[in-house]
Structure formats: structure tokens, C-alpha cells
Design an enzyme around this catalytic site. Sequence first.
Site, PDB file in Angstrom:
ATOM      1  N   ASP A  16       4.433 -34.987 -40.371  1.00 18.54           N
ATOM      2  CA  ASP A  16       5.472 -35.620 -39.527  1.00 18.54           C
ATOM      3  C   ASP A  16       5.758 -37.084 -39.835  1.00 18.54           C
ATOM      4  O   ASP A  16       5.873 -37.902 -38.919  1.00 18.54           O
ATOM      5  CB  ASP A  16       5.084 -35.487 -38.045  1.00 18.54           C
ATOM      6  CG  ASP A  16       4.997 -34.035 -37.576  1.00 18.54           C
ATOM      7  OD1 ASP A  16       5.003 -33.125 -38.429  1.00 18.54           O
ATOM      8  OD2 ASP A  16       4.912 -33.807 -36.360  1.00 18.54           O
ATOM      9  N   ASP A  58       8.577 -32.169 -37.279  1.00 17.26           N
ATOM     10  CA  ASP A  58       9.143 -31.708 -36.019  1.00 17.26           C
ATOM     11  C   ASP A  58      10.619 -31.447 -36.278  1.00 17.26           C
ATOM     12  O   ASP A  58      11.281 -32.261 -36.936  1.00 17.26           O
ATOM     13  CB  ASP A  58       9.018 -32.830 -34.970  1.00 17.26           C
ATOM     14  CG  ASP A  58       7.886 -32.607 -33.978  1.00 17.26           C
ATOM     15  OD1 ASP A  58       7.137 -31.632 -34.128  1.00 17.26           O
ATOM     16  OD2 ASP A  58       7.786 -33.422 -33.043  1.00 17.26           O
ATOM     17  N   HIS A  60      13.400 -30.109 -33.841  1.00 24.54           N
ATOM     18  CA  HIS A  60      13.684 -29.595 -32.508  1.00 24.54           C
ATOM     19  C   HIS A  60      15.174 -29.369 -32.251  1.00 24.54           C
ATOM     20  O   HIS A  60      16.008 -30.149 -32.706  1.00 24.54           O
ATOM     21  CB  HIS A  60      13.181 -30.584 -31.447  1.00 24.54           C
ATOM     22  CG  HIS A  60      11.720 -30.853 -31.488  1.00 24.54           C
ATOM     23  ND1 HIS A  60      10.782 -29.886 -31.740  1.00 24.54           N
ATOM     24  CD2 HIS A  60      11.018 -32.008 -31.293  1.00 24.54           C
ATOM     25  CE1 HIS A  60       9.570 -30.432 -31.692  1.00 24.54           C
ATOM     26  NE2 HIS A  60       9.688 -31.715 -31.431  1.00 24.54           N
ATOM     27  N   HIS A  77      13.336 -36.567 -29.588  1.00 24.32           N
ATOM     28  CA  HIS A  77      12.923 -37.023 -30.918  1.00 24.32           C
ATOM     29  C   HIS A  77      13.083 -35.890 -31.918  1.00 24.32           C
ATOM     30  O   HIS A  77      13.039 -34.714 -31.548  1.00 24.32           O
ATOM     31  CB  HIS A  77      11.465 -37.503 -30.888  1.00 24.32           C
ATOM     32  CG  HIS A  77      10.495 -36.402 -30.535  1.00 24.32           C
ATOM     33  ND1 HIS A  77      10.226 -36.046 -29.231  1.00 24.32           N
ATOM     34  CD2 HIS A  77       9.769 -35.560 -31.306  1.00 24.32           C
ATOM     35  CE1 HIS A  77       9.367 -35.040 -29.222  1.00 24.32           C
ATOM     36  NE2 HIS A  77       9.077 -34.720 -30.472  1.00 24.32           N
ATOM     37  N   LYS A 102       8.491 -27.225 -37.732  1.00 25.92           N
ATOM     38  CA  LYS A 102       7.778 -26.657 -36.582  1.00 25.92           C
ATOM     39  C   LYS A 102       8.497 -26.976 -35.279  1.00 25.92           C
ATOM     40  O   LYS A 102       9.271 -27.933 -35.213  1.00 25.92           O
ATOM     41  CB  LYS A 102       6.329 -27.155 -36.545  1.00 25.92           C
ATOM     42  CG  LYS A 102       6.170 -28.653 -36.402  1.00 25.92           C
ATOM     43  CD  LYS A 102       4.700 -29.028 -36.567  1.00 25.92           C
ATOM     44  CE  LYS A 102       4.470 -30.512 -36.607  1.00 25.92           C
ATOM     45  NZ  LYS A 102       4.706 -31.224 -35.359  1.00 25.92           N
ATOM     46  N   CYS A 141      -0.318 -34.727 -33.569  1.00 25.53           N
ATOM     47  CA  CYS A 141      -0.040 -33.705 -34.569  1.00 25.53           C
ATOM     48  C   CYS A 141      -1.076 -33.662 -35.681  1.00 25.53           C
ATOM     49  O   CYS A 141      -1.401 -32.582 -36.175  1.00 25.53           O
ATOM     50  CB  CYS A 141       1.378 -33.890 -35.115  1.00 25.53           C
ATOM     51  SG  CYS A 141       2.597 -33.521 -33.811  1.00 25.53           S
TER      52      CYS A 141
HETATM   53 ZN   LIG Z   1       8.098 -33.020 -31.090  1.00 30.76          ZN
END
Ligand SMILES: [Zn+2]
Length: 205
Positions: A16, A58, A60, A77, A102, A141
Site C-alpha cells: 500500500d 487498497d 475501494h 481513501h 484488495k 496493513c
Molecule cells: Zn482502505
Amino acid sequence: MSAIVLGKGDALLIVDLQNDFLPGGSLAVPRGDLVVAPINALVALYRERGLPVYASRDWHPLDHCSFSAQGGPWPPHCVADSEGALFSGALQLPDDAIIVSKATTAAEDAYSAFNGTGLARSMLAEGISRLTVCGLATDYCVLNTVLDGIGAGFEVLLALDGTRAVEVAPGDGDRAIARMLAKGAVPVSLSGGHLIADPKLGARL
Ligand SMILES: [Zn+2]
């Protein structure tokens, strides 16, 4: 201290290293930018030896469950395809790096790069047995990725210079490192072009 000989079965996993987790981002890790140079040095080392580099992110949807508007703990985020979700422009990610996205659906969060991604299976299929893990953040993470990696049977080296903590509560970073080492992660640092295992790095905690 002993130098670690990297070879077949080794891989680098960068967790990340995205704009939103860096200073100026919406969920910035304090001084998170300090990890970029050590991570670039690790990338160079792994590429020199022809070893694979993985990078998780990440990724999202706008209405992700971890966002405060949905009752989650975090500000928005790393919305997929946004500027904040891009890897740091300072990260020298190789063209053939393997990207692991993810928490890509609204209803599920994932701190670990292994959670819901099929990563363990694909790494095992590639003959990978040992990971060096670095990235952001130590206490979320990276912690969960390391614990899941060990749980999946990988040997895990934790690049201490290449990770920093959010520290929602002071000391979270050191507590996370202690948890990872207690589960068998080996603290390492890069010195003179070699990866060095240094138990003293962990013993200071
Ligand atoms: Zn996140």
C-alpha cells in the site's frame, strides 16, 4: 548480524505505498515518505537478482464500508482510479511488478494483502517461500499482511526501514512490530547492498 542470501523462492511484497497514505494524502502516515528510498533500494536488490516484486493496494469503491460516511473508522481513501489510489510517483516500481488490489467491493475491508486476493495461492504456485514485507502502515496493513503470510506458511522478513506506523494510539507501531516478531517475522535492514538479519533490531522493543 548475518547477511541473507536471496535466491529462488524469494519475493518482495510492498504494501500500500499509495498517495493517500503519504503526506498530503487523505489518510497520511506521519513521515510515511521516509520509507520510499529504502523500498526503492529493496526493489533494486530484488530486480538485480531477477526476483519478483509484488505491490498491494487498497482499491475501494466510493461507498466503501471503511469510510466514515458508511460508519467506518477512516476518511475516504484510495478510491479506485483516483489520484490518491495511485502508487507513489517516487516509488520505482518495475514494469513487471505484480499488482494486488484488495478491498475492492463496498461491503468488505481488507488490511492484509492476502485477504480475499488469492495472493497466497498464486505465490505458492510461483514457488515463492520467503517474503520481504515493507510498506504502509506498520500497525495495520503491514501487520495483517505479515501475520497472514506467516499463517499461510511463508517465511517473512520485515524490512524495518521500509515501514512506518499510523499510531492512532502512541506505541501502536512498536506493539505491531513486537507482534510480528513474536509470530516469527525476522527483522531485516539493507546495508551495503545486502539484506541483513539483525535480532538486535527486534530486541530493542
Ligand atoms: Zn482502505
